[in-house]
Design a protein around this motif. Structure first.
Motif, PDB file in Angstrom:
ATOM      1  N   ALA A 169       0.838  -1.200   0.000  1.00 11.41           N
ATOM      2  CA  ALA A 169       0.000   0.000   0.000  1.00 11.41           C
ATOM      3  C   ALA A 169       0.875   1.253   0.000  1.00 11.41           C
ATOM      4  CB  ALA A 169      -0.926   0.002   1.211  1.00 11.41           C
ATOM      5  N   LYS A 170       1.975   1.217   0.722  1.00 11.60           N
ATOM      6  CA  LYS A 170       2.883   2.369   0.753  1.00 11.60           C
ATOM      7  C   LYS A 170       3.507   2.585  -0.625  1.00 11.60           C
ATOM      8  CE  LYS A 170       6.867   3.994   3.525  1.00 11.60           C
ATOM      9  NZ  LYS A 170       6.955   5.279   3.007  1.00 11.60           N
ATOM     10  N   THR A 171       3.880   1.502  -1.288  1.00 17.82           N
ATOM     11  CA  THR A 171       4.449   1.605  -2.629  1.00 17.82           C
ATOM     12  C   THR A 171       3.417   2.158  -3.619  1.00 17.82           C
ATOM     13  OG1 THR A 171       5.903  -0.262  -2.141  1.00 17.82           O
ATOM     14  CG2 THR A 171       5.626   0.303  -4.445  1.00 17.82           C
ATOM     15  N   VAL A 172       2.182   1.697  -3.512  1.00 21.89           N
ATOM     16  CA  VAL A 172       1.100   2.212  -4.350  1.00 21.89           C
ATOM     17  C   VAL A 172       0.929   3.702  -4.088  1.00 21.89           C
ATOM     18  CG1 VAL A 172      -1.406   2.179  -4.700  1.00 21.89           C
ATOM     19  CG2 VAL A 172      -0.134   0.018  -4.629  1.00 21.89           C
ATOM     20  N   ALA A 173       0.889   4.095  -2.823  1.00 23.38           N
ATOM     21  CA  ALA A 173       0.705   5.501  -2.460  1.00 23.38           C
ATOM     22  C   ALA A 173       1.841   6.362  -2.985  1.00 23.38           C
ATOM     23  CB  ALA A 173       0.589   5.640  -0.938  1.00 23.38           C
ATOM     24  N   GLU A 174       3.070   5.875  -2.899  1.00 27.36           N
ATOM     25  CA  GLU A 174       4.212   6.646  -3.409  1.00 27.36           C
ATOM     26  C   GLU A 174       4.081   6.865  -4.923  1.00 27.36           C
ATOM     27  OE1 GLU A 174       7.536   4.328  -2.068  1.00 27.36           O
ATOM     28  OE2 GLU A 174       7.451   5.154  -0.041  1.00 27.36           O
ATOM     29  N   ALA A 175       3.691   5.823  -5.647  1.00 31.19           N
ATOM     30  CA  ALA A 175       3.516   5.952  -7.096  1.00 31.19           C
ATOM     31  C   ALA A 175       2.389   6.938  -7.409  1.00 31.19           C
ATOM     32  CB  ALA A 175       3.224   4.589  -7.719  1.00 31.19           C
ATOM     33  N   LEU A 176       1.274   6.823  -6.701  1.00 30.19           N
ATOM     34  CA  LEU A 176       0.146   7.711  -6.951  1.00 30.19           C
ATOM     35  C   LEU A 176       0.443   9.150  -6.547  1.00 30.19           C
ATOM     36  CD1 LEU A 176      -2.891   5.472  -5.927  1.00 30.19           C
ATOM     37  CD2 LEU A 176      -2.151   6.096  -8.235  1.00 30.19           C
ATOM     38  N   LYS A 232       4.666   7.284 -16.471  1.00 32.24           N
ATOM     39  CA  LYS A 232       4.491   7.125 -15.025  1.00 32.24           C
ATOM     40  C   LYS A 232       3.233   6.328 -14.698  1.00 32.24           C
ATOM     41  CE  LYS A 232       5.986   9.707 -12.014  1.00 32.24           C
ATOM     42  NZ  LYS A 232       6.294  10.706 -11.008  1.00 32.24           N
ATOM     43  N   LEU A 233       2.185   6.514 -15.477  1.00 27.98           N
ATOM     44  CA  LEU A 233       0.956   5.756 -15.266  1.00 27.98           C
ATOM     45  C   LEU A 233       1.187   4.276 -15.545  1.00 27.98           C
ATOM     46  CD1 LEU A 233      -1.471   8.318 -16.924  1.00 27.98           C
ATOM     47  CD2 LEU A 233      -1.517   7.642 -14.502  1.00 27.98           C
ATOM     48  N   ARG A 234       1.962   3.970 -16.584  1.00 22.18           N
ATOM     49  CA  ARG A 234       2.261   2.564 -16.903  1.00 22.18           C
ATOM     50  C   ARG A 234       3.129   1.929 -15.810  1.00 22.18           C
ATOM     51  NH1 ARG A 234       0.238   1.937 -21.958  1.00 22.18           N
ATOM     52  NH2 ARG A 234       0.572   3.573 -23.493  1.00 22.18           N
ATOM     53  N   GLU A 235       4.093   2.684 -15.282  1.00 16.77           N
ATOM     54  CA  GLU A 235       4.910   2.190 -14.170  1.00 16.77           C
ATOM     55  C   GLU A 235       4.034   1.916 -12.954  1.00 16.77           C
ATOM     56  OE1 GLU A 235       7.921   5.177 -13.556  1.00 16.77           O
ATOM     57  OE2 GLU A 235       8.827   4.820 -15.517  1.00 16.77           O
ATOM     58  N   ALA A 236       3.118   2.828 -12.670  1.00 16.46           N
ATOM     59  CA  ALA A 236       2.222   2.651 -11.531  1.00 16.46           C
ATOM     60  C   ALA A 236       1.317   1.440 -11.738  1.00 16.46           C
ATOM     61  CB  ALA A 236       1.393   3.911 -11.310  1.00 16.46           C
ATOM     62  N   LYS A 237       0.920   1.203 -12.968  1.00 15.41           N
ATOM     63  CA  LYS A 237       0.062   0.052 -13.279  1.00 15.41           C
ATOM     64  C   LYS A 237       0.735  -1.248 -12.845  1.00 15.41           C
ATOM     65  CE  LYS A 237      -3.214  -2.070 -15.837  1.00 15.41           C
ATOM     66  NZ  LYS A 237      -4.614  -2.086 -15.549  1.00 15.41           N
ATOM     67  N   ASP A 238       2.018  -1.381 -13.127  1.00 14.67           N
ATOM     68  CA  ASP A 238       2.751  -2.573 -12.693  1.00 14.67           C
ATOM     69  C   ASP A 238       2.761  -2.688 -11.169  1.00 14.67           C
ATOM     70  OD1 ASP A 238       3.311  -3.238 -15.340  1.00 14.67           O
ATOM     71  OD2 ASP A 238       5.303  -2.301 -15.307  1.00 14.67           O
ATOM     72  N   ILE A 239       2.959  -1.572 -10.489  1.00 11.52           N
ATOM     73  CA  ILE A 239       3.011  -1.557  -9.021  1.00 11.52           C
ATOM     74  C   ILE A 239       1.663  -1.949  -8.426  1.00 11.52           C
ATOM     75  CG2 ILE A 239       3.246  -0.023  -7.003  1.00 11.52           C
ATOM     76  CD1 ILE A 239       5.386   1.512  -8.729  1.00 11.52           C
ATOM     77  N   VAL A 240       0.581  -1.360  -8.930  1.00  8.36           N
ATOM     78  CA  VAL A 240      -0.728  -1.658  -8.348  1.00  8.36           C
ATOM     79  C   VAL A 240      -1.193  -3.069  -8.703  1.00  8.36           C
ATOM     80  CG1 VAL A 240      -1.361   0.783  -8.258  1.00  8.36           C
ATOM     81  CG2 VAL A 240      -2.143  -0.601 -10.184  1.00  8.36           C
ATOM     82  N   ASP A 241      -0.805  -3.547  -9.878  1.00  3.15           N
ATOM     83  CA  ASP A 241      -1.159  -4.928 -10.221  1.00  3.15           C
ATOM     84  C   ASP A 241      -0.445  -5.917  -9.300  1.00  3.15           C
ATOM     85  OD1 ASP A 241      -2.903  -4.089 -12.177  1.00  3.15           O
ATOM     86  OD2 ASP A 241      -1.563  -4.556 -13.855  1.00  3.15           O
TER      87      ASP A 241
END
Length: 165
Positions: A19-26, A124-133
């Protein structure tokens, strides 16, 4: 001593480190979204030349679309049990999209710069997509698809508007 953030701990089934990693990306995306919004409004306010009307309207429409995503991004951060950006300074510390403080920017340079910035946001959105997936954050994953499509469309419109023929 009491945990001052305890009242902000939103329950989530996402593991705390994920969740912290997701939050950092977002939060990075949120900072870049605010930077892109302000740059787009800046260009909207300062565009000039023979295509003034068309560019002025396009920049305003794009700025509105960009701004409309900010609340949803911040709320996704909160739904994962984290905190989001709090100030212009916080945005500045997290943004990767560069500001443009020039007194004058040629319209064709505005189009190119905004196109490139939207494509940077897509990355950045594509990078975040990998993180949230990886975190199995399905809700954020689906929304990222929509935001990616919107940014790609803005980049496409800016590209087409800049074509000479």
């Amino acid at each position: 001593m009491a945990d001052t953030n305890a009242s902000l701990k939103t329950p989530t089934d996402i593991k705390s480190n994920e969740a912290k990693t997701v939050a950092e990306a977002l939060n990075g995306i949120l900072a870049d979204t605010f930077a892109l919004y302000l740059k787009t409004k800046n260009f909207h306010w300062h565009v000039s030349g023979p295509h003034f009307h068309d560019y002025h309207l396009m920049f305003d429409a794009q700025a509105s679309q960009i701004f409309a995503t900010t609340d949803a991004i911040a709320e996704r951060v909160r739904k994962t049990g984290n905190t989001t950006l709090r100030s212009i300074g916080d945005v500045a510390r997290h943004q990767t999209i560069k500001d443009n403080d020039a007194d004058f920017v040629k319209p064709e340079d505005m189009l190119k710069e905004l196109r490139d910035d939207n494509l940077k946001l897509v990355e950045k959105l594509r990078e975040a997509k990998d993180i949230v997936d990886e975190a199995k954050d399905n809700a954020t994953s689906g929304i990222l698809d929509d935001w990616t499509d919107q940014a790609e469309e803005r980049a496409w419109f800016l590209f087409e508007a800049a074509r000479k023929s």
